[in-house]
Design a protein around this motif. Structure first.
Motif, PDB file in Angstrom:
ATOM      1  N   PHE A 204       0.868  -1.171   0.012  1.00 20.41           N
ATOM      2  CA  PHE A 204       0.011   0.100   0.047  1.00 20.41           C
ATOM      3  C   PHE A 204       0.828   1.489  -0.047  1.00 20.41           C
ATOM      4  CE2 PHE A 204      -2.006   3.618   2.539  1.00 20.41           C
ATOM      5  CZ  PHE A 204      -3.330   3.612   1.498  1.00 20.41           C
ATOM      6  N   VAL A 205       1.753   1.230   0.882  1.00 20.65           N
ATOM      7  CA  VAL A 205       2.698   2.561   1.023  1.00 20.65           C
ATOM      8  C   VAL A 205       3.474   2.741  -0.462  1.00 20.65           C
ATOM      9  CG1 VAL A 205       4.774   3.287   2.176  1.00 20.65           C
ATOM     10  CG2 VAL A 205       2.962   2.185   3.358  1.00 20.65           C
ATOM     11  N   ALA A 206       4.172   1.547  -0.890  1.00 25.28           N
ATOM     12  CA  ALA A 206       4.750   1.713  -2.371  1.00 25.28           C
ATOM     13  C   ALA A 206       3.949   2.264  -3.539  1.00 25.28           C
ATOM     14  CB  ALA A 206       5.504   0.463  -2.693  1.00 25.28           C
ATOM     15  N   ASP A 207       2.540   1.790  -3.261  1.00 27.07           N
ATOM     16  CA  ASP A 207       1.757   1.971  -4.317  1.00 27.07           C
ATOM     17  C   ASP A 207       1.424   3.629  -4.282  1.00 27.07           C
ATOM     18  OD1 ASP A 207      -0.186   2.034  -6.448  1.00 27.07           O
ATOM     19  OD2 ASP A 207      -1.862   1.370  -5.077  1.00 27.07           O
ATOM     20  N   ARG A 208       1.347   4.107  -3.128  1.00 29.89           N
ATOM     21  CA  ARG A 208       0.845   5.737  -3.029  1.00 29.89           C
ATOM     22  C   ARG A 208       2.063   6.501  -3.211  1.00 29.89           C
ATOM     23  NH1 ARG A 208      -4.332   6.324  -0.334  1.00 29.89           N
ATOM     24  NH2 ARG A 208      -3.848   8.439  -0.367  1.00 29.89           N
ATOM     25  N   VAL A 209       3.394   6.011  -2.718  1.00 37.52           N
ATOM     26  CA  VAL A 209       4.574   6.610  -3.069  1.00 37.52           C
ATOM     27  C   VAL A 209       4.766   7.056  -4.420  1.00 37.52           C
ATOM     28  CG1 VAL A 209       6.927   6.591  -2.711  1.00 37.52           C
ATOM     29  CG2 VAL A 209       5.462   6.194  -0.694  1.00 37.52           C
ATOM     30  N   TYR A 210       4.752   5.571  -5.267  1.00 39.61           N
ATOM     31  CA  TYR A 210       5.137   5.770  -6.591  1.00 39.61           C
ATOM     32  C   TYR A 210       4.169   6.519  -7.580  1.00 39.61           C
ATOM     33  CZ  TYR A 210       9.450   3.273  -5.947  1.00 39.61           C
ATOM     34  OH  TYR A 210      10.418   2.744  -5.491  1.00 39.61           O
ATOM     35  N   GLU A 211       2.621   6.275  -7.140  1.00 44.59           N
ATOM     36  CA  GLU A 211       1.731   7.033  -7.799  1.00 44.59           C
ATOM     37  C   GLU A 211       2.163   8.677  -7.728  1.00 44.59           C
ATOM     38  OE1 GLU A 211      -2.951   7.385  -7.619  1.00 44.59           O
ATOM     39  OE2 GLU A 211      -1.836   7.136  -5.877  1.00 44.59           O
ATOM     40  N   LYS A 212       2.364   9.222  -6.710  1.00 42.48           N
ATOM     41  CA  LYS A 212       3.034  10.488  -6.515  1.00 42.48           C
ATOM     42  C   LYS A 212       4.154  11.012  -7.152  1.00 42.48           C
ATOM     43  CE  LYS A 212       2.501  14.457  -3.271  1.00 42.48           C
ATOM     44  NZ  LYS A 212       1.099  14.929  -3.864  1.00 42.48           N
ATOM     45  N   LEU A 214       5.801   9.555  -9.710  1.00 42.93           N
ATOM     46  CA  LEU A 214       5.699   9.507 -11.122  1.00 42.93           C
ATOM     47  C   LEU A 214       4.336  10.089 -11.734  1.00 42.93           C
ATOM     48  CD1 LEU A 214       6.734   5.520 -11.001  1.00 42.93           C
ATOM     49  CD2 LEU A 214       8.268   7.523 -11.560  1.00 42.93           C
ATOM     50  N   GLU A 215       3.706  10.819 -10.976  1.00 47.45           N
ATOM     51  CA  GLU A 215       2.648  11.638 -11.487  1.00 47.45           C
ATOM     52  C   GLU A 215       2.922  12.094 -13.041  1.00 47.45           C
ATOM     53  OE1 GLU A 215      -0.740  14.241  -9.505  1.00 47.45           O
ATOM     54  OE2 GLU A 215       1.215  14.742  -8.933  1.00 47.45           O
ATOM     55  N   GLY A 216       2.020  11.946 -13.662  1.00 48.92           N
ATOM     56  CA  GLY A 216       2.078  12.387 -15.064  1.00 48.92           C
ATOM     57  C   GLY A 216       3.177  11.720 -15.866  1.00 48.92           C
ATOM     58  N   GLY A 217       3.689  10.745 -15.548  1.00 46.85           N
ATOM     59  CA  GLY A 217       4.723  10.163 -16.211  1.00 46.85           C
ATOM     60  C   GLY A 217       6.005  10.895 -16.275  1.00 46.85           C
ATOM     61  N   GLN A 218       6.156  11.853 -15.171  1.00 45.28           N
ATOM     62  CA  GLN A 218       7.357  12.556 -14.846  1.00 45.28           C
ATOM     63  C   GLN A 218       8.043  12.051 -13.614  1.00 45.28           C
ATOM     64  OE1 GLN A 218       8.606  14.710 -17.296  1.00 45.28           O
ATOM     65  NE2 GLN A 218       6.756  13.858 -18.771  1.00 45.28           N
ATOM     66  N   PRO A 219       8.849  11.214 -13.498  1.00 50.14           N
ATOM     67  CA  PRO A 219       9.389  10.963 -12.475  1.00 50.14           C
ATOM     68  C   PRO A 219      10.409  12.088 -11.650  1.00 50.14           C
ATOM     69  CG  PRO A 219      10.193   9.353 -14.128  1.00 50.14           C
ATOM     70  CD  PRO A 219       9.410  10.505 -14.838  1.00 50.14           C
ATOM     71  N   ASP A 220      10.077  12.202 -10.514  1.00 52.22           N
ATOM     72  CA  ASP A 220      10.638  13.311  -9.632  1.00 52.22           C
ATOM     73  C   ASP A 220      11.093  12.985  -8.186  1.00 52.22           C
ATOM     74  OD1 ASP A 220      11.580  15.586  -8.443  1.00 52.22           O
ATOM     75  OD2 ASP A 220       9.830  16.960  -9.078  1.00 52.22           O
ATOM     76  N   TYR A 221      12.353  12.592  -7.846  1.00 52.56           N
ATOM     77  CA  TYR A 221      12.885  11.990  -6.617  1.00 52.56           C
ATOM     78  C   TYR A 221      12.620  13.143  -5.650  1.00 52.56           C
ATOM     79  CZ  TYR A 221      16.750  14.984  -6.915  1.00 52.56           C
ATOM     80  OH  TYR A 221      17.849  16.154  -7.037  1.00 52.56           O
ATOM     81  N   ARG A 223       9.784  14.568  -4.943  1.00 49.85           N
ATOM     82  CA  ARG A 223       8.556  14.559  -4.527  1.00 49.85           C
ATOM     83  C   ARG A 223       8.636  13.417  -3.308  1.00 49.85           C
ATOM     84  NH1 ARG A 223       5.842  13.445 -10.044  1.00 49.85           N
ATOM     85  NH2 ARG A 223       5.933  15.649 -11.201  1.00 49.85           N
ATOM     86  N   ALA A 224       9.426  12.704  -3.194  1.00 46.58           N
ATOM     87  CA  ALA A 224       9.458  11.479  -2.199  1.00 46.58           C
ATOM     88  C   ALA A 224       8.865  11.719  -0.718  1.00 46.58           C
ATOM     89  CB  ALA A 224      10.872  10.865  -2.021  1.00 46.58           C
ATOM     90  N   ALA A 225       9.201  12.877  -0.094  1.00 44.57           N
ATOM     91  CA  ALA A 225       8.979  13.132   1.311  1.00 44.57           C
ATOM     92  C   ALA A 225       7.396  13.478   1.297  1.00 44.57           C
ATOM     93  CB  ALA A 225       9.524  14.202   1.711  1.00 44.57           C
ATOM     94  N   TYR A 226       6.913  14.065   0.417  1.00 40.13           N
ATOM     95  CA  TYR A 226       5.351  14.338   0.281  1.00 40.13           C
ATOM     96  C   TYR A 226       4.651  13.191   0.000  1.00 40.13           C
ATOM     97  CZ  TYR A 226       6.051  19.539   0.965  1.00 40.13           C
ATOM     98  OH  TYR A 226       6.325  20.655   1.251  1.00 40.13           O
ATOM     99  N   ALA A 227       5.181  12.405  -0.985  1.00 39.26           N
ATOM    100  CA  ALA A 227       4.830  11.047  -1.343  1.00 39.26           C
ATOM    101  C   ALA A 227       4.381  10.059  -0.079  1.00 39.26           C
ATOM    102  CB  ALA A 227       5.430  10.512  -2.628  1.00 39.26           C
ATOM    103  N   LEU A 228       5.522   9.881   0.728  1.00 39.21           N
ATOM    104  CA  LEU A 228       5.501   9.142   1.692  1.00 39.21           C
ATOM    105  C   LEU A 228       4.649   9.651   2.847  1.00 39.21           C
ATOM    106  CD1 LEU A 228       6.748   6.378   3.280  1.00 39.21           C
ATOM    107  CD2 LEU A 228       8.476   8.101   4.002  1.00 39.21           C
TER     108      LEU A 228
END
Length: 254
Positions: A204-212, A214-221, A223-228
């Motif tokens: 569940f955590v991984a799903d939500r983290v990578y969804e944010k 990789l949002e819009g197909g544009q990877p951005d590391y 965003r990790a803190a906000y995603a977690l």
């Protein structure tokens, strides 16, 4: 929501400051995570190094490693399925079970900008550089070995394994563990765990983290803190899981 970086010292290093709050017996209540997004860093110099200018020619690639030791961790392969939903059009290398040998994983890490480990971790409080990720046939990829590697593309690491951000029991004022060690090896941001995590909630955590991330197909590391933060808040408030279930996940770096 505002962002805050914690750089604790002394005995505070072992405390989950990101989870400070006033709680009821069921683990609900008011917490610092209702007001800020938390990250940690081991030193000012480590944070400065993590914020060094990025290479504009850097291309995204992800290495995922799941259940390499063949242990009873069914959630790890489900974790990869969740990640695959968000990486279908992106370059990804997947190593599972017996494929995830030390040599193959090291080669994959050298070529990848992001790495995700869903496996067992082994903290070594006495010798932090011997802390390791458990790979195929119960072999160990130690932090010392990782530090000897050339990782020119390193950006982000997700260590979905137990105790990857666990410090030294006998020296609580030392913040040496796998997560901060990965920063020292060149990764700008790392998600790790302070204590044991439950196999059923990691997907569940991984799903939500990578969804944010990789949002819009544009990877951005970055965003990790906000995603977690969003993933953990969902566990805490929507699913109302026990306190010890969401507390271990932390973000280190930028």
């Amino acid at each position: 929501m505002p962002r805050i970086w914690w750089c604790p010292s002394g005995p505070l290093i072992g405390l989950p400051i990101h989870a400070a709050g006033i709680y009821t017996d069921d683990g609900q209540g008011a917490a610092i995570s209702d007001y800020v997004v938390s990250s940690y860093f081991p030193s000012a110099s480590a944070l400065a190094y993590a914020t060094r200018p990025a290479d504009p020619s850097q291309k995204f690639s992800l290495l995922t490693v799941a259940n390499p030791s063949g242990a009873q961790l069914p959630g790890t392969e489900l974790e990869l399925e969740k990640i695959e939903k968000h990486t279908a059009t992106l370059p990804t290398q997947e190593l599972t079970r017996g494929e995830a040998t030390v040599e193959k994983v090291k080669k994959g890490m050298e070529n990848a900008s992001w790495v995700h480990f869903a496996c067992h971790g082994a903290a070594n409080p006495d010798k932090p550089w011997e802390s390791a990720l458990i790979l195929a046939d119960h072999t160990r990829l130690t932090l010392r070995e990782i530090s000897d590697m050339s990782l020119p593309h390193a950006e982000f690491a997700f260590l979905s394994a137990c105790q990857t951000a666990k410090g030294m029991d006998d020296a609580p004022d030392q913040s040496a563990h796998l997560s901060t060690g990965m920063m020292a090896c060149g990764y700008r941001g790392v998600i790790g765990t302070m204590w044991k995590i439950k196999d059923e909630y990691a997907p569940f955590v991984a799903d939500r983290v990578y969804e944010k991330m990789l949002e819009g197909g544009q990877p951005d590391y970055k965003r990790a803190a906000y995603a977690l933060h969003d993933a953990v808040q969902a566990l805490r408030k929507e699913h109302k899981v026990p306190f010890a279930t969401w507390l271990p996940f932390i973000h280190v770096g930028v």
